[in-house]
Design a protein around this motif. Structure first.
Motif, PDB file in Angstrom:
ATOM      1  N   ALA A 135       6.744   7.018   2.083  1.00 13.60           N
ATOM      2  CA  ALA A 135       7.714   8.083   1.394  1.00 13.60           C
ATOM      3  C   ALA A 135       9.198   7.533   1.482  1.00 13.60           C
ATOM      4  CB  ALA A 135       7.622   9.179   2.193  1.00 13.60           C
ATOM      5  N   VAL A 138       9.534   4.990  -1.489  1.00  9.85           N
ATOM      6  CA  VAL A 138       9.733   5.702  -2.835  1.00  9.85           C
ATOM      7  C   VAL A 138      10.731   6.426  -3.029  1.00  9.85           C
ATOM      8  CG1 VAL A 138       8.422   7.580  -4.160  1.00  9.85           C
ATOM      9  CG2 VAL A 138       7.124   6.029  -3.093  1.00  9.85           C
ATOM     10  N   THR A 139      11.350   7.169  -2.008  1.00 10.50           N
ATOM     11  CA  THR A 139      12.822   7.771  -2.415  1.00 10.50           C
ATOM     12  C   THR A 139      13.804   6.897  -2.628  1.00 10.50           C
ATOM     13  OG1 THR A 139      11.819   9.602  -1.080  1.00 10.50           O
ATOM     14  CG2 THR A 139      14.491   9.315  -1.394  1.00 10.50           C
ATOM     15  N   GLN A 144       9.955   8.475  -7.370  1.00 10.05           N
ATOM     16  CA  GLN A 144       9.458   9.818  -7.082  1.00 10.05           C
ATOM     17  C   GLN A 144       8.607  10.160  -8.291  1.00 10.05           C
ATOM     18  OE1 GLN A 144      12.742   9.152  -6.265  1.00 10.05           O
ATOM     19  NE2 GLN A 144      13.332  10.499  -4.727  1.00 10.05           N
ATOM     20  N   GLU A 145       9.341  10.435  -9.348  1.00 10.46           N
ATOM     21  CA  GLU A 145       8.812  11.113 -10.684  1.00 10.46           C
ATOM     22  C   GLU A 145       7.756   9.928 -11.034  1.00 10.46           C
ATOM     23  OE1 GLU A 145      11.678  12.033 -13.545  1.00 10.46           O
ATOM     24  OE2 GLU A 145      12.901  13.336 -12.131  1.00 10.46           O
ATOM     25  N   THR A 219       1.604  14.644  -4.480  1.00 12.73           N
ATOM     26  CA  THR A 219       2.513  13.442  -3.592  1.00 12.73           C
ATOM     27  C   THR A 219       2.322  13.839  -2.260  1.00 12.73           C
ATOM     28  OG1 THR A 219       4.209  13.168  -5.787  1.00 12.73           O
ATOM     29  CG2 THR A 219       4.691  12.436  -3.579  1.00 12.73           C
ATOM     30  N   TRP A 223       0.559  11.316   0.496  1.00 16.13           N
ATOM     31  CA  TRP A 223       1.243  10.975   1.710  1.00 16.13           C
ATOM     32  C   TRP A 223       0.386  11.123   2.853  1.00 16.13           C
ATOM     33  CZ3 TRP A 223       3.830   7.731  -0.218  1.00 16.13           C
ATOM     34  CH2 TRP A 223       4.926   7.770  -1.226  1.00 16.13           C
TER      35      TRP A 223
END
Length: 229
Positions: A135, A138-139, A144-145, A219, A223
């Motif tokens: 997570a 990705v951020t 994210q999108e 999402t 996770w």
């Protein structure tokens, strides 16, 4: 367009606590910054940092960590961006770039833009060196999108077609990714069968409330299954 760099997310209470534990006054910290690192910082500025009224620059934060005998990460709130994670690990851009196998200028451009473009091997190295969860990865890499779009498509169409693009996006073993995507697909399809019948499972546009809720939270569900939150 490149984002304007803000100061790292400074943890003011931690700075105050670490200074007090060493028995130092703000003046002692200011002296150490000047004597050890050549930074002209007034005791009043140190106090403003500790009150959360101001934040040190990246150079000041690194020096402050040295004076307080701690790592830069101990003076930061939860990092979010690649730059913040790098600073928390006490790495300069060139050092990080070398460790993950990316040319220095290329890494700087990716960090400044907030868009990671490394290959699968480099992505895995980046996550390892910075200690990123999935997570966080990705951020920090601005995906994210893109991740949400791919997961929605995988759940509503043929999940097998999205193993490769998601594998390029995330440092996740292929076999594990396949299991997670198949689980998401089956879960989504079972919800559609239970509410609308097979005819409603063509895609997000035809789903009922259960399907829309599932896709909106996909999402987070990913996770939970992937163990990367």
């Amino acid at each position: 367009m490149c984002p304007v760099h803000s100061s790292p997310p400074f943890n003011a209470p931690a700075a105050r606590r670490l200074r007090a534990a060493l028995g130092m006054a703000p003046g002692h910290v200011a002296y150490g910054l000047r004597a050890q690192y050549g930074l002209l910082v007034a005791p009043e500025t140190v106090m403003a940092w500790e009150r959360g009224e101001q934040s040190p620059t990246s150079a000041e934060l690194t020096a402050l960590a040295g004076v307080l005998w701690c790592s830069p990460g101990e003076l930061l709130a939860e990092p979010v961006t690649l730059r913040e994670h790098r600073i928390a690990r006490g790495l300069d851009p060139e050092d990080l770039a070398r460790r993950i196998g990316v040319e220095g200028n290329a890494y700087r451009k990716m960090e400044e833009s907030g868009r990671w473009k490394g290959n699968e091997r480099q992505s895995a190295a980046l996550a390892s060196v910075l200690g990123l969860s999935l997570a966080q990865f990705v951020t920090a890499t601005g995906k994210q999108e893109e991740l949400a779009d791919l997961l929605r498509s995988a759940a509503t169409t043929r999940w097998q077609a999205y193993v490769k693009p998601l594998g390029k996006l995330l440092p996740v073993p292929k076999a594990h990714l396949e299991r997670v995507l198949e689980h998401l697909y089956n879960d989504y399809q079972s919800r559609m069968v239970a509410t609308l019948g097979w005819g409603g499972a063509e895609g997000a546009a035809g789903t009922g409330d259960a399907g829309r809720e599932f896709l909106a939270e996909i999402t987070d569900r990913f996770w939970a299954l992937a163990g990367g939150a």
